[in-house]
Design an enzyme around this catalytic site. Sequence first.
Site, PDB file in Angstrom:
ATOM      1  N   ASP A 185       0.864  -1.166   0.000  1.00 22.66           N
ATOM      2  CA  ASP A 185       0.000   0.000   0.000  1.00 22.66           C
ATOM      3  C   ASP A 185       0.908   1.225   0.000  1.00 22.66           C
ATOM      4  O   ASP A 185       1.757   1.369   0.881  1.00 22.66           O
ATOM      5  CB  ASP A 185      -0.837  -0.026   1.295  1.00 22.66           C
ATOM      6  CG  ASP A 185      -2.265   0.399   1.079  1.00 22.66           C
ATOM      7  OD1 ASP A 185      -2.453   1.481   0.491  1.00 22.66           O
ATOM      8  OD2 ASP A 185      -3.177  -0.323   1.505  1.00 22.66           O
TER       9      ASP A 185
ATOM     10  N   ASP B 128      -3.115   4.560  -2.301  1.00 23.58           N
ATOM     11  CA  ASP B 128      -4.216   5.045  -1.471  1.00 23.58           C
ATOM     12  C   ASP B 128      -4.760   6.364  -2.028  1.00 23.58           C
ATOM     13  O   ASP B 128      -3.994   7.236  -2.448  1.00 23.58           O
ATOM     14  CB  ASP B 128      -3.655   5.268  -0.055  1.00 23.58           C
ATOM     15  CG  ASP B 128      -4.714   5.494   0.995  1.00 23.58           C
ATOM     16  OD1 ASP B 128      -5.526   4.575   1.220  1.00 23.58           O
ATOM     17  OD2 ASP B 128      -4.740   6.590   1.593  1.00 23.58           O
TER      18      ASP B 128
ATOM     19  N   GLU C  93      -6.484   3.277  -5.832  1.00 23.07           N
ATOM     20  CA  GLU C  93      -7.749   3.327  -5.095  1.00 23.07           C
ATOM     21  C   GLU C  93      -8.472   4.592  -5.532  1.00 23.07           C
ATOM     22  O   GLU C  93      -8.006   5.708  -5.264  1.00 23.07           O
ATOM     23  CB  GLU C  93      -7.531   3.380  -3.577  1.00 23.07           C
ATOM     24  CG  GLU C  93      -8.866   3.305  -2.826  1.00 23.07           C
ATOM     25  CD  GLU C  93      -8.886   3.999  -1.466  1.00 23.07           C
ATOM     26  OE1 GLU C  93      -9.813   3.722  -0.695  1.00 23.07           O
ATOM     27  OE2 GLU C  93      -8.010   4.833  -1.183  1.00 23.07           O
TER      28      GLU C  93
ATOM     29  N   HIS D 268     -11.266  -3.197   3.250  1.00 30.43           N
ATOM     30  CA  HIS D 268     -11.218  -2.858   4.674  1.00 30.43           C
ATOM     31  C   HIS D 268     -11.982  -1.581   5.019  1.00 30.43           C
ATOM     32  O   HIS D 268     -11.923  -1.131   6.159  1.00 30.43           O
ATOM     33  CB  HIS D 268      -9.748  -2.719   5.093  1.00 30.43           C
ATOM     34  CG  HIS D 268      -9.081  -1.570   4.391  1.00 30.43           C
ATOM     35  ND1 HIS D 268      -8.873  -1.548   3.032  1.00 30.43           N
ATOM     36  CD2 HIS D 268      -8.615  -0.391   4.854  1.00 30.43           C
ATOM     37  CE1 HIS D 268      -8.306  -0.403   2.689  1.00 30.43           C
ATOM     38  NE2 HIS D 268      -8.133   0.312   3.786  1.00 30.43           N
ATOM     39  N   ASP D 269     -12.631  -0.988   4.029  1.00 29.33           N
ATOM     40  CA  ASP D 269     -13.391   0.241   4.281  1.00 29.33           C
ATOM     41  C   ASP D 269     -14.894   0.054   4.146  1.00 29.33           C
ATOM     42  O   ASP D 269     -15.656   0.957   4.468  1.00 29.33           O
ATOM     43  CB  ASP D 269     -12.960   1.332   3.279  1.00 29.33           C
ATOM     44  CG  ASP D 269     -11.518   1.769   3.479  1.00 29.33           C
ATOM     45  OD1 ASP D 269     -11.062   1.807   4.627  1.00 29.33           O
ATOM     46  OD2 ASP D 269     -10.856   2.076   2.465  1.00 29.33           O
TER      47      ASP D 269
HETATM   48  C1  GLC Z   1      -8.129   5.005   2.036  1.00 28.82           C
HETATM   49  C2  GLC Z   1      -7.974   3.785   2.899  1.00 28.82           C
HETATM   50  C3  GLC Z   1      -8.663   4.026   4.205  1.00 28.82           C
HETATM   51  C4  GLC Z   1      -7.992   5.200   4.873  1.00 28.82           C
HETATM   52  C5  GLC Z   1      -8.006   6.432   3.966  1.00 28.82           C
HETATM   53  C6  GLC Z   1      -7.079   7.488   4.455  1.00 28.82           C
HETATM   54  O1  GLC Z   1      -9.452   5.220   1.672  1.00 28.82           O
HETATM   55  O2  GLC Z   1      -8.455   2.660   2.221  1.00 28.82           O
HETATM   56  O3  GLC Z   1      -8.622   2.906   5.029  1.00 28.82           O
HETATM   57  O4  GLC Z   1      -8.621   5.497   6.085  1.00 28.82           O
HETATM   58  O5  GLC Z   1      -7.578   6.109   2.672  1.00 28.82           O
HETATM   59  O6  GLC Z   1      -5.747   7.098   4.253  1.00 28.82           O
END
Ligand code: GLC
Length: 532
Positions: A101, A203, A266, A327-328
């Site tokens: 990541d 991310d 992402e 995970h979100d």
């Molecule tokens: C992304 C991650 C999430 C995190 C956010 C801030 O969306 O997947 O888990 O809280 O970024 O880094």
Amino acid sequence: MNHAAISWWQEGILYQIYPRSFQDSNGDGIGDLPGIIDRMLYLRDLGVDAIWLSPVFPSPMADFGYDISNYQGVDPIFGTLDDFDALVAAAHASNLKVILDLVPNHTSDQHPWFIESRSSRDNPKRDWYLWREPRADGAAPNNWMSEFGGSAWKYDAGTKQYYYHAFLAQQPDLNWRKPAVRQAIYDVMRFWFRKGVDGFRVDVLWHLIKDAEFRDNPPNPNFRPGRPPHEALLPLYSTDRPEILDVVTEMRRVVDEFSDRVLIGEIYLPVDRLVAYYGKDLTGAHLPFNFALLSTPWNARAIAKLIEDYESALPAAAWPNWVLGNHDRPRVASRVGQAQARVAAMLLLTLRGTPTLYYCDEIGMQQVAISSDQVRDPFEKNVPGIGVGRDGCRTPMQWDAGVHGGFTTGEPWLPLANNYVRENVANLSADTRSILNLYRALIELRKATPELMAGSYAPVAATGDLLAYRREYEGNALLIVLNLGADPILIGSDTMAFPGEILLSTNLDRSGETVSGGLDLRGDEGLIMRLR
Ligand code: GLC
């Protein structure tokens, strides 16, 4: 298409590990790198091709690792750099790629860059972050809101300016208009590539560049009460700015300095904007994550339409991908129900493009109930009670019926589901018709079947709860029929091209059955058929 010519990230299956919850090796209740190494055999047997690890870098853990204080190390909670090298070696020895990541949008407020930046207005790193003057009345520079609640601006009394944080105040945003910032992150990428890492999931890639003038975001006319407060504004000026594509292209060039690596983004955007991240002539991300299945209403017509929209929006030669959980977002088995979770698995593994699995979904894990005193997620803490909490999809992997599901000998950092004694890897492996064995069968079939891995996709007209499509490769065709409802469906040979032979049912009990005149699809059943 020449099947032999496609890359590992095209024909492979990605598997996301949330390291805190996969396997603890030292009894502190938190998963770690040696734990993942211990479970390499499981991953190999499952048949996935790459593991993506959510962040394992040194972090104060305000956002559980998405607040990084050192990009080139491993947090002691997870192990050491030596453990990391051992993990890459073990994964590669098992033919598994390793994806990390990359969190380039923001650092931790404890990162030395930010400590320097906030130390004075004339510090050389001052403009590595986004500092702005207060408005005349002392208020924040504009109306931008944090995704985790409240203003996205934090006042720094020491230097009398505000800094921008799209997420927590402990996650200040870097200034991606600054070339030195870009180079610093590109060097981080090179550092891990030299360690043998096979790619990055970047991310919040669509957040990196903000409006140069920091204009106010407009109100969102579709905002509904009960939704997270930041959705009251449209993030027009704070995300997805045109200049982002230059950054993505630069990142891709860094990836291409090394052979056979992958760049995944992402990106939560509507499909027409999402596909822009493939870049001009595919010089951007290899795989801008396609999250459409995470939020779609679970019905056949809606899903047929979104597949259609996605397939037709893809630029020529762009490689598709599909994600069912992360995970979100709430667990798929809770979103669609246990019976449909099997249909969802078949959908994910038979669509055209790279599938990404989220750990524990292969055992049909449900969202785990988290009581208010167990909440760890800062999103839930800041915006309580409206269901945004992410702890319930981040709970420990359930390996066996032993204490804490074989995850830890200590106190797990989040509770396990109370059904773990039954719903665990050991039990489900022994049950020949379990969802885990369905996942294994689907993965095995996909890998052995060029139609699924590399074939074309064509929708088949259907109504009601039926979702149907064909996958073809070098003149051979598969028909996939999925019943998104609980009632049986009788499919006549007038509506679909039979005869054929069933390769796999989601109930794991019809392989080898021949189909000629018509086909009985049971409630909540999906079938993969080879057409003759
Ligand atoms: C992304 C991650 C999430 C995190 C956010 C801030 O969306 O997947 O888990 O809280 O970024 O880094």
